[in-house]
Design an enzyme around this catalytic site. Structure first.
Site, PDB file in Angstrom:
ATOM      1  N   ASP A 128     -56.246 -22.356 -77.347  1.00  0.00           N
ATOM      2  CA  ASP A 128     -55.729 -22.779 -76.045  1.00  0.00           C
ATOM      3  C   ASP A 128     -56.766 -22.386 -74.991  1.00  0.00           C
ATOM      4  O   ASP A 128     -57.746 -21.695 -75.300  1.00  0.00           O
ATOM      5  CB  ASP A 128     -54.402 -22.047 -75.807  1.00  0.00           C
ATOM      6  CG  ASP A 128     -53.589 -22.655 -74.679  1.00  0.00           C
ATOM      7  OD1 ASP A 128     -54.023 -23.670 -74.107  1.00  0.00           O
ATOM      8  OD2 ASP A 128     -52.513 -22.119 -74.389  1.00  0.00           O
ATOM      9  N   GLU A 163     -60.765 -25.012 -71.818  1.00  0.00           N
ATOM     10  CA  GLU A 163     -61.423 -25.961 -70.892  1.00  0.00           C
ATOM     11  C   GLU A 163     -62.768 -25.464 -70.384  1.00  0.00           C
ATOM     12  O   GLU A 163     -63.652 -26.300 -70.182  1.00  0.00           O
ATOM     13  CB  GLU A 163     -60.469 -26.269 -69.745  1.00  0.00           C
ATOM     14  CG  GLU A 163     -59.221 -27.006 -70.159  1.00  0.00           C
ATOM     15  CD  GLU A 163     -58.185 -26.096 -70.832  1.00  0.00           C
ATOM     16  OE1 GLU A 163     -58.237 -24.873 -70.596  1.00  0.00           O
ATOM     17  OE2 GLU A 163     -57.383 -26.594 -71.616  1.00  0.00           O
ATOM     18  N   ASP A 195     -49.559 -28.366 -71.020  1.00  0.00           N
ATOM     19  CA  ASP A 195     -48.358 -27.774 -70.430  1.00  0.00           C
ATOM     20  C   ASP A 195     -47.560 -28.814 -69.652  1.00  0.00           C
ATOM     21  O   ASP A 195     -47.615 -28.872 -68.423  1.00  0.00           O
ATOM     22  CB  ASP A 195     -48.754 -26.592 -69.546  1.00  0.00           C
ATOM     23  CG  ASP A 195     -49.438 -25.505 -70.367  1.00  0.00           C
ATOM     24  OD1 ASP A 195     -49.332 -25.559 -71.603  1.00  0.00           O
ATOM     25  OD2 ASP A 195     -50.074 -24.618 -69.786  1.00  0.00           O
TER      26      ASP A 195
END
Lengths: 982, 549
Positions: free
Chosen positions: A543, A546, A619
């Site tokens: 996760d 980015e 999310d």
């Protein structure tokens, strides 16, 4: 300029209205991004100038050199604005007809980033052997293709590159004259003065544009470049200043599709599948689509804002053909989409840095595009079979006993589940892989308790490492110099994430690769720390890659951070997340002696990420809008090459009402990746917690998913070989039916013939489904036969809360396993059911692929691949013959991705291991007459039951006739045939 | 076309190892698994007749799934394993032939032959050992439990005695109150007018005004303190519980600001190893101390915060009427004269004192006659006040007795209430017994029938996790049955930052000790505690346990 101002006002209004959840102020709009502002200003100037606009770039005909391979030529390119600056252009044609266009500054004072394609491509593509470039006075061209239908033309002045098909323009580069490669320059006060005498610091573009006319005479380049050094050397956003040591280096390019009115792709955005416009008259979105991997809190349900991942691939589609482009750029990129007419599309690509490295994919069908694109960046990985089951996640299951209890509750209610997940709170102070001993005192025993029932666990490992001396992973990475550096290129970059002050592993550094593999070993290692408190039943969730940095600009890393090789973060940003999941995938595969297929879920992704695992839509919110747009997003990701995709069932944020949750399970059951997840602030919402009828509805949906695992797995096999996605929107199935181009709320699952339309709105009791062809479609559950039409037809179908509109396209045979089990691993020896949905001509086919589901033995021929066919042996005869035959022997080279099998043994070890697995039931839909006998060819009569009804060939609708053959006992690994006579 | 009607298909060839028709059938249903005379068999729900050969043929035919008791071919049915040597058990059909050996089926009959070993002997032995151990605990626990019941009965007696004795006391006290009231009424009627006059004194009125002002200030002050405390709690919760997923650096700033203001160590501190942050905490602590010392330097006569805290209430609770009267007395005896006349004795030889006292009385009466000293002519006002005070005191005592009596009555009623301390009063002993569990960062405490709390071990505020609300509130559970007492619910604890009020569910099982075993926050602000208590250890029922075998 007025239009730009208007746009600005519009975007402000939009921001004001939508700022409730999404924090618009955290992220840049185009007008807040220097190079995007410059790019849009360039486009605005071109529009204003109309026909007098002429691109300053041209090819120097004398510099053209055709390489010895004949498929490649290089040429010098000049800009009339800067006669002293040299650019190099290279075009090459690949053996599958894809044209690669590269352009770079030659002999500049710095080097543009040119490694993006290196990370995205699986291999250096092979060039065509049949190409011959013909150079003329005004252009250089090559005609190619089986029927010489393709032509690539490079016009010298101004530079324009066109790909044509049968003389029709498919893709045109720089047709609008927006190509602009900002060359590297030196920042000196003198240069500043000579280049722009009227420049005033801090002045707005719009303000300056008003004085443009006055300056024009003094600055010969202002007509093109504008007259200010707009954010050339430094850029401030909110409280962050980007030092921009390399100065301006952006790349602007217009890519037009003069004969294609619909475009798809460039995920990830929360939008419709067919991309709405961002420029022109009344654009749907005021800002361009942005590709800049970002952790966007509570992203909007309809917006061109960039979110977690970026795949710069775009399909342009029309009834005549599909073409595609893949822009191998890793820096922040904005894409404007306009439509001069309904039948054409113009796009404008503005990237912050990097060379031009563009792949033109000629199509001409969607399937060709998938093939051409996967040949470049690879097909999706074949997932471990268990990972296609249901994943139960929550932030967080708080202890090892909590995990055990949740498992127990699933089993008490006999609800299938394959994987239990642990979010960040399992770790001590968010030091990933270090268990919090207070709550997880016995992690290995816990995993073993889950694995004892054939299940797995997925545990989160994020890329930010807590900067503390008692975290061996950080310590080792730091000691080995494997962390991302600040702009000084010496100091470890320190930012804020879950673990507080953190640093990030730089996976651009090859030294990090072997080390990372060592970390995942479950045994002690002399080379360094390894995760001994884990087992091979533990798989990984990546996760925040980015990367998400809470106190960074736009919640990510400063662009002037330095990666391995001295590249700035701005150059590699969109690739960064892919490398993390790539290396994690490799590390998990490498931890066992007999390599097993790893499961790695990633949030950030790039072109090529499909080779390393699954993604999800991040999310999302527990709202109907998000449920609906997530379906479209998953389709968009699928056509962009990443089939293994899904969204958080239930919505990450919020507490969905039970009816919404039921609908979300329906969405999840028909997504390739099926995981329920929930935010830490939400109430628990595992299916077993609900009262009837909701609990039963969720369980039914989970059981339906499990019964269809053979369909999903078979569809995945296909995509690993062909690249045609698992989820297939209408335009892929029916490329010539314009009524289907905009449809993105119903889709087909692989080649199975299953058509599904998940309901994503409250209180729905019926819905319309579009049937694009003159074919019979059977309701999967009640066998109602609907009929489409050649010109397309909307049918109305029931869709109450417990129902999901699901149809079998006439002509399909669907293999399922219908015995409910606790998990997918327990279904290994279960018998199959075949649903034979006769097409209107009385024919049906389907295939089934099986292997051990977890190792790579399928690459050595350890698999079963069958084809089922139902046909009338004699056109006017009164017999239908259903047969099973081996496909592995028939197509040994098409069975497994990247593997050329010389021979295939249908009686291989794996086939033997399921040698007694049989077909326990065959359901034939739409048979015309009641049979008189059903028997195994060369064998005994079978027991059957017949309910009369509508036949496949009828014109009318109604419940179809159903022939149920009881337990034919035919073996799944063997050839057999059953005849039905009347 | 073959012209024959297919009424019934040809019988299936008997497969080697075909399954016995009663395989997997529960003993009480075995008798139903016999074929009809027709050679058919009726599904258990009566919905369908199928050939007898279809029973247990690994292919589902009956809508209710009853034709496949032994194969798992029909969903949502049950498979019975006989488990000879142990206890028979039913497992869901989903677990039949799934490749996993079910612990419930120790005979391995749920899987294909050869997959699972028959471990009924071992499992049976294990089970018996475990059950014996449990029974031992239950036995020991039930003894303790019966002592709790004994306690409740003693308590009952005590309360009954208390009720009786207080009732008697109330009776006599009521008489005393009546007597004192009579006196007070009479004296008051005499003195009311005089007192009213005195109350007109500007000094008294000003005093009242001051008093009211102080009370108002105190009220406001308390309000602010509460507000500050609430804010502090909010910020503490924010500090310990803020959700970094909001990725909000403003929240982080707020947390840092609060830590500085409140002298708390940085939580999750980043740059520093934990030892550093400890140092930091100490530093800030020192600063706080310094501040306190500067605060200690007060102007003369100014009250310190501590004194305010302790004594202000007493001050504002002063009896101003009494003060007024004392003031009268004081004024009547001027300081100088007092020092001469009244303190003269200290200068006189002891043998002269009696004469002096006589003299003084004479002198004072003279002086008062001449108006030099105001005589205690209206001393009736003071008398009246004293009488009223005596009456009030008696009244209070009466009230106290009545309260005590009522409470005893209430307690008695609660003692054997199934919604309270249980039908046998077995929980009374544990009333306000506090159980604790140290989990590292926090100590959790639950006081039975009281409050549950989270106490930080490293500084910070203690949060209430809720007050006792009820026993198991589930509709499926009847008050009074054992399951009812296995769950206690505590509600309305301190509100979470950005979330709901904290609540606790305490799950209890029989054990020889009162202990809190585990604490888990399963979802935000919803805590689950588990613990043991002898109060749940019911006496062993020998008959039942024999039946199980």
């Amino acid at each position: 300029m007025r239009s730009l101002q208007l746009l600005g006002v519009l975007s402000l209004l939009l921001v004001a209205q939508e700022s409730l959840a999404f924090k618009a102020h955290d992220f840049k709009t185009c007008s807040q991004s220097g190079f995007c502002r410059r790019g849009r200003a360039l486009s605005a100037r071109a529009k204003e100038a109309k026909s007098s606009w002429k691109s300053p770039y041209s090819v120097d005909p004398g510099s053209i050199t055709v390489a010895s391979d004949r498929a490649t030529f290089t040429a010098g390119v000049k800009s009339s604005l800067y006669p002293d600056i040299k650019f190099g252009l290279e075009l090459r044609v690949h053996d599958d007809g894809v044209v690669r266009v590269r352009m770079d500054e030659v002999g500049g004072i710095r080097k543009r980033y040119d490694e993006a394609a290196g990370w995205a491509l699986i291999a250096e593509p092979t060039v065509s052997k049949d190409i011959k470039w013909t150079s003329g006075k005004k252009n250089i061209r090559a005609v190619y293709g089986e029927k010489k239908e393709n032509e690539i033309v490079v016009v010298f002045e101004p530079l324009k590159i066109s790909l044509l098909r049968n003389g029709k323009e498919q893709v045109v580069l720089n047709g609008q004259g927006l190509l602009h490669m900002e060359h590297f320059r030196t920042k000196t006060p003198e240069v500043t003065h000579t280049e722009e005498p009227a420049a005033q610091e801090g002045e707005e573009v719009i303000a300056n544009s008003e004085t443009q006319v006055v300056i024009k005479a003094e600055n010969p380049r202002a007509w093109f470049e504008g007259d200010t050094e707009d954010d050339w050397w430094e850029e401030t956003f909110s409280s962050w200043t980007d030092s921009k040591p390399k100065g301006p280096e952006s790349l602007s390019l217009d890519i037009s599709f003069p004969n294609h009115g619909t475009i798809y792709g460039i995920p990830q955005h929360a939008t419709r599948l067919a991309l709405p416009t961002t420029t022109g008259e009344s654009p749907v979105f005021s800002d361009p689509y942005r590709l800049y991997n970002a952790d966007v809190f509570e992203y909007l349900a309809s917006s061109p804002v960039s979110i977690y991942g970026s795949i710069p691939v775009l399909h342009a589609h029309s009834v005549d053909s599909t073409v595609g482009i893949f822009d191998a750029v890793a820096s922040e990129t904005w894409i404007d989409v306009g439509r001069a007419s309904e039948k054409s599309t113009e796009t404008h690509w503005i990237s912050e840095s990097g060379i031009l490295d563009l792949f033109l994919m000629p199509g001409p069908t969607p399937e060709d595009i998938f093939r051409q694109y996967s040949k470049l960046t690879g097909t999706p990985v074949l997932p471990a079979h268990w990972s296609l089951g249901y994943h139960q996640c929550r932030w967080n299951y708080v202890s090892s006993d909590d995990v055990r209890t949740v498992q127990k509750r699933f089993d008490q209610d006999d609800i299938p589940v394959d994987v239990f997940w642990l979010d960040i709170e399992y770790s001590e102070d968010h030091k990933y892989m270090i268990w919090d001993e207070k709550t997880f005192p016995d992690p290995v025993e816990m995993v073993n308790d889950v694995a004892a029932l054939g299940r797995k666990m997925v545990v989160i490992v994020d890329p930010h490492l807590k900067r503390t001396s008692n975290y061996p992973v950080y310590q080792e990475a730091s000691e080995r110099g494997l962390l991302v550096k600040t702009k000084s290129a010496n100091d470890e970059y320190e930012g804020w994430c879950w673990s507080g002050s953190s640093s990030w592993i730089d996976f651009f550094n090859p030294a990090a690769w072997e080390w990372w593999k060592g970390v995942f070993k479950t045994q002690k290692s002399a080379k360094g720390w390894s995760w001994t408190q884990s087992t091979e039943a533990v798989h990984i969730w990546n996760d925040m890659n980015e990367p998400s940095v809470f106190n960074g600009p736009e919640i990510t890393m400063p662009k002037d951070n330095i990666h391995h090789g001295g590249w700035e973060h701005r150059d590699v940003h969109n690739i960064n997340g892919m490398l993390f999941s790539n290396l994690t995938h490799q590390a998990v595969a490498a931890r066992s002696d007999t390599p097993k297929r790893p499961f790695v879920l990633t949030r950030a992704f790039y072109a090529g990420s499909q080779r390393f695992g699954a993604m999800w839509t991040g999310d999302n919110l527990g709202t109907w809008e998000h449920m609906a747009v997530n379906v479209k997003m998953v389709l968009s990701i699928n056509i962009a090459g990443m089939s293994y995709a899904g969204s958080d069932v239930g919505g990450f944020f919020g507490n969905p009402e039970p009816d919404m949750l039921v609908r979300w399970y329906q969405v999840g059951a028909f997504a390739p990746f099926f995981r329920a997840h929930a935010h830490i602030d939400t109430k628990r919402r595992e299916p077993f917690l609900y009262d009837q009828p909701y609990k039963g509805m969720m369980r039914d949906m989970l059981r339906l998913r499990y019964s269809m695992l053979p369909v999903w797995y078979t569809a995945f096999r296909e995509t690993t070989v062909t690249g045609v996605p698992v989820l297939r929107p209408h335009y892929v199935m029916f490329p010539k039916d314009p009524r289907g181009f905009d449809i993105d709320d119903q889709y087909y699952v692989g080649a199975s013939g299953l058509l599904v339309k998940p309901i994503t709105a409250k209180d729905v009791t019926e819905t319309t489904v579009y049937l694009a062809e003159d074919q019979v479609y059977y309701d999967y559950f009640n066998h109602f036969a609907y009929r489409g039409a050649t010109k397309g037809k909307d049918i109305t179908v029931p869709a109450a809360l417990h129902q999901i509109p699901l149809f079998i396209r006439g002509g399909s045979i669907v293999p399922t396993r219908e015995r409910p089990r606790r998990s997918s691993t327990s279904m290994k020896n279960d018998p199959f059911t075949l649903r034979v949905a006769l097409g209107k001509a009385g024919y049906a086919r389907g295939d089934l692929y099986l292997d051990d589901g977890e190792t790579y033995s399928h690459q050595k021929g350890q698999f079963v691949w069958r084809e089922f066919i139902a046909e009338k042996p004699m056109k006017k005869g009164k017999t239908i013959r259903i047969s099973s035959k081996d496909l592995g022997s028939a197509k040994p080279n098409e069975a497994v991705d990247g593997v050329t099998l010389k021979t295939f043994n249908p009686a291989n070890e794996f086939a033997k291991s399921i040698g007694d697995v049989r077909v326990e039931k065959i359901i034939v839909l739409g048979i015309t007459t009641k049979p008189t006998a059903v028997r195994i060819e060369g064998g005994e009569d079978l027991i059957w039951d017949y309910t009369p009804g509508v036949a496949c060939s009828d014109k009318k609708e109604g419940i179809a006739s159903v022939l149920t053959i009881k337990d034919p006992k035919v073996l799944i690994t063997k050839d057999w045939a059953i005849t039905i006579q009347w | 076309m073959i012209p024959w009607l297919l009424l019934l298909p040809l019988p299936i060839p008997v497969v080697a190892g075909a399954v016995d028709k009663t395989f997997g059938v529960r003993p009480d249903l075995v008798s139903k698994y016999t074929s009809l005379k027709s050679g058919n068999w009726k599904c258990l729900d009566g919905s369908k007749e199928i050939p007898w050969a279809y029973v247990n043929d690994d292919s589902c035919d009956c809508p209710d799934g009853s034709d496949e008791p032994g194969t798992g071919a029909c969903p949502d049915t049950y498979f019975f394993c006989r488990n000879v040597g142990h206890i028979g058990a039913s497992i869901p059909s989903s677990r039949v032939k799934d490749g996993l050996c079910e612990p419930e089926c120790c005979d391995g009959s749920d899987e294909r032959p050869g997959v699972c070993k028959n471990v009924c002997k071992e499992i049976g032995e294990e089970y018996r050992q475990k059950r014996d151990a449990e029974r031992k605990i239950q036995k020991t626990g039930s003894k303790i439990r019966s002592s709790y019941i004994t306690f409740a009965h003693k308590e009952k007696k005590r309360l009954e005695a208390l009720i009786q004795s207080t009732a008697q006391e109330i009776e006599s006290q009521e008489k005393e109150v009546a007597r004192l009231k009579d006196i007070a009424d009479r004296t008051e009627s005499l003195s009311k007018a005089a007192l009213e006059h005195k109350k007109q004194s500007p000094l008294y009125r000003s005093l009242l005004e001051h008093s009211n002002a102080i009370k108002s200030l105190q009220r406001e002050h308390k309000k602010h303190l509460e507000r500050e405390k609430a804010l502090g709690e909010i910020l503490d919760t924010l500090r310990t519980g803020y959700n970094p997923n909001y990725q909000d650096m403003a929240v982080l700033e707020a947390v840092r600001g609060w830590e500085e203001l409140a002298g708390l160590p940085h939580i999750n501190d980043v740059n520093k190893a934990s030892s550093d942050s400890d140092d930091l905490g100490e530093d800030e602590g020192d600063e706080e101390n310094k501040e306190e010392t500067t605060e200690d330097v007060l102007d003369d006569g100014m009250w310190s915060a501590g004194k305010l805290d302790l004594e202000l209430d007493i001050l504002v609770a002063s009896d101003y009427v009494s003060l007024l009267l004392e003031h009268e007395d004081h004024i009547r005896t001027p300081a100088e004269e007092g020092s001469i006349l009244f303190d003269l004795t200290s200068y006189l030889p002891d043998n002269l004192i009696p004469q002096y006292e006589d003299f003084k009385d004479t002198l004072v009466s003279w002086l008062s006659k001449f108006g030099i000293i105001r005589a205690a002519d209206d001393s009736s006002a003071a008398d009246s006040s004293h009488a009223t005070q005596a009456h009030n005191a008696a009244q209070r005592e009466l009230q106290k007795l009545k309260t005590e009596n009522k409470k005893a009555g209430d307690d008695l009623a609660e003692l054997f209430n199934i919604h309270g301390f249980g039908a046998e009063g077995e929980w009374k002993k544990l009333d306000n017994t506090c159980l604790k569990k140290d989990t590292g960062d926090y100590t959790y405490e639950v006081c039975m029938f009281g409050e549950a709390r989270q106490i930080p071990n490293k500084g910070g505020s203690t949060f209430s996790l809720g007050k006792f609300d009820s026993w198991n509130p589930s509709e499926d559970v009847k008050p009074g049955e054992p399951a009812y007492y296995q769950k206690q619910v505590f509600k309305h604890g301190t509100r979470c930052w950005n979330g709901p009020e904290r609540n606790v569910v305490l799950l209890l099982t029989c054990g020889t000790e009162n202990a809190l075993l585990t604490v888990a926050e399963l979802e935000k602000c919803e805590y689950q505690f588990t613990g043991t208590t002898p109060a749940l250890c019911l006496p062993l029922d020998d008959n039942n346990s024999k039946d199980e075998l």
